[in-house]
Design a protein around this motif. Sequence first.
Motif, PDB file in Angstrom:
ATOM      1  N   GLU A  10     -16.554 -20.948  49.601  1.00 28.88           N
ATOM      2  CA  GLU A  10     -17.871 -21.502  49.855  1.00 28.88           C
ATOM      3  C   GLU A  10     -18.891 -20.370  49.908  1.00 28.88           C
ATOM      4  O   GLU A  10     -18.733 -19.405  50.634  1.00 28.88           O
ATOM      5  CB  GLU A  10     -17.850 -22.269  51.168  1.00 28.88           C
ATOM      6  N   ASP A  39     -23.244 -24.961  34.720  1.00 24.60           N
ATOM      7  CA  ASP A  39     -23.205 -25.428  36.108  1.00 24.60           C
ATOM      8  C   ASP A  39     -22.568 -26.810  36.205  1.00 24.60           C
ATOM      9  O   ASP A  39     -22.860 -27.709  35.408  1.00 24.60           O
ATOM     10  CB  ASP A  39     -24.605 -25.457  36.722  1.00 24.60           C
ATOM     11  N   VAL A  41     -22.179 -29.896  38.898  1.00 24.92           N
ATOM     12  CA  VAL A  41     -22.749 -30.479  40.110  1.00 24.92           C
ATOM     13  C   VAL A  41     -21.988 -31.771  40.399  1.00 24.92           C
ATOM     14  O   VAL A  41     -21.932 -32.661  39.548  1.00 24.92           O
ATOM     15  CB  VAL A  41     -24.259 -30.778  39.946  1.00 24.92           C
ATOM     16  N   ASP A 132     -16.997 -22.238  40.171  1.00 20.56           N
ATOM     17  CA  ASP A 132     -18.400 -22.230  40.564  1.00 20.56           C
ATOM     18  C   ASP A 132     -18.938 -23.643  40.424  1.00 20.56           C
ATOM     19  O   ASP A 132     -19.022 -24.173  39.314  1.00 20.56           O
ATOM     20  CB  ASP A 132     -19.215 -21.298  39.666  1.00 20.56           C
ATOM     21  N   ARG A 133     -19.292 -24.254  41.548  1.00 18.93           N
ATOM     22  CA  ARG A 133     -19.798 -25.614  41.503  1.00 18.93           C
ATOM     23  C   ARG A 133     -20.689 -25.877  42.717  1.00 18.93           C
ATOM     24  O   ARG A 133     -20.616 -25.175  43.712  1.00 18.93           O
ATOM     25  CB  ARG A 133     -18.662 -26.622  41.439  1.00 18.93           C
ATOM     26  N   LEU A 134     -21.489 -26.915  42.585  1.00 20.13           N
ATOM     27  CA  LEU A 134     -22.367 -27.342  43.662  1.00 20.13           C
ATOM     28  C   LEU A 134     -21.975 -28.765  44.039  1.00 20.13           C
ATOM     29  O   LEU A 134     -21.911 -29.645  43.172  1.00 20.13           O
ATOM     30  CB  LEU A 134     -23.834 -27.302  43.213  1.00 20.13           C
ATOM     31  N   HIS A 135     -21.678 -28.978  45.315  1.00 15.83           N
ATOM     32  CA  HIS A 135     -21.329 -30.305  45.809  1.00 15.83           C
ATOM     33  C   HIS A 135     -22.513 -30.824  46.615  1.00 15.83           C
ATOM     34  O   HIS A 135     -22.953 -30.186  47.565  1.00 15.83           O
ATOM     35  CB  HIS A 135     -20.077 -30.238  46.677  1.00 15.83           C
ATOM     36  N   LEU A 165     -26.015 -29.802  50.626  1.00 14.91           N
ATOM     37  CA  LEU A 165     -25.638 -29.089  49.412  1.00 14.91           C
ATOM     38  C   LEU A 165     -24.690 -27.967  49.804  1.00 14.91           C
ATOM     39  O   LEU A 165     -25.033 -27.141  50.658  1.00 14.91           O
ATOM     40  CB  LEU A 165     -26.878 -28.496  48.735  1.00 14.91           C
ATOM     41  N   THR A 166     -23.520 -27.945  49.187  1.00 18.01           N
ATOM     42  CA  THR A 166     -22.539 -26.902  49.450  1.00 18.01           C
ATOM     43  C   THR A 166     -22.166 -26.259  48.130  1.00 18.01           C
ATOM     44  O   THR A 166     -21.719 -26.948  47.206  1.00 18.01           O
ATOM     45  CB  THR A 166     -21.276 -27.484  50.130  1.00 18.01           C
ATOM     46  N   ALA A 167     -22.367 -24.962  48.049  1.00 19.29           N
ATOM     47  CA  ALA A 167     -22.093 -24.222  46.816  1.00 19.29           C
ATOM     48  C   ALA A 167     -20.773 -23.475  46.936  1.00 19.29           C
ATOM     49  O   ALA A 167     -20.437 -22.973  48.012  1.00 19.29           O
ATOM     50  CB  ALA A 167     -23.232 -23.246  46.545  1.00 19.29           C
ATOM     51  N   TRP A 172     -23.138 -18.958  42.841  1.00 17.17           N
ATOM     52  CA  TRP A 172     -24.075 -19.466  43.824  1.00 17.17           C
ATOM     53  C   TRP A 172     -24.290 -18.533  45.004  1.00 17.17           C
ATOM     54  O   TRP A 172     -25.094 -18.833  45.894  1.00 17.17           O
ATOM     55  CB  TRP A 172     -23.599 -20.826  44.333  1.00 17.17           C
ATOM     56  N   LEU A 177     -30.280 -22.180  48.726  1.00 14.97           N
ATOM     57  CA  LEU A 177     -30.386 -23.636  48.649  1.00 14.97           C
ATOM     58  C   LEU A 177     -31.338 -24.189  49.697  1.00 14.97           C
ATOM     59  O   LEU A 177     -31.961 -25.234  49.478  1.00 14.97           O
ATOM     60  CB  LEU A 177     -28.996 -24.267  48.812  1.00 14.97           C
TER      61      LEU A 177
END
Length: 182
Positions: A10, A39, A41, A132-135, A165-167, A172, A177
């Motif tokens: 994270e 990216d 998402v 690498d992702r954004l939740h 938002l959790t990267a 990230w 954010l």
Amino acid sequence: MEAPHSPAAESAAARLLVESPEQMQELGRSLAKLLRPGDLVMLTGELGAGKTTLTRGLGEGLGVRGAVTSPTFVIARVHPSLTGGPALVHVDAYRLGGGLDDMEDLDLDVSLPESVVVVEWGVGKVEDLSDDRLHVLIHRMVGTVPSRGTTPGPPELDEHREVTLTAFGARWAQVDLAALGA
């Protein structure tokens, strides 16, 4: 339901209050400024939480072609860029049962390097596409006034959402954010 992850993976997190569909769409436009090709998402939230409204704002911010609507019945829609930026691949994994194997026919791994891929209901299904992702978790605050906890509020407060938002991953690590809430 939170995606399984190791705490070390994270990179960043932010929590925002969104008070209307218009603000949700504006959040999407602002978030689009932070996105780049490659990216991933993931959007999580109950039916009607605002996942597609956020994605509509992402599409506007990315300058893509076509109306961004829920891809529930077609599973995925590709919106090419009108500005030379990345395409938006919008996926609704709600009706897909398993993990990445069930999504293999969508070729998301092929689309990801040159696109921004947004997956509604993707938790437990697409995490293996990218480290690498954004939740984005959208929680409806039905019937409560956010500043007063559990005090019942007027019906229009059903539009209030808490967006977390959790990267994950190195991509990230330097992204602020929390600035999205400013």
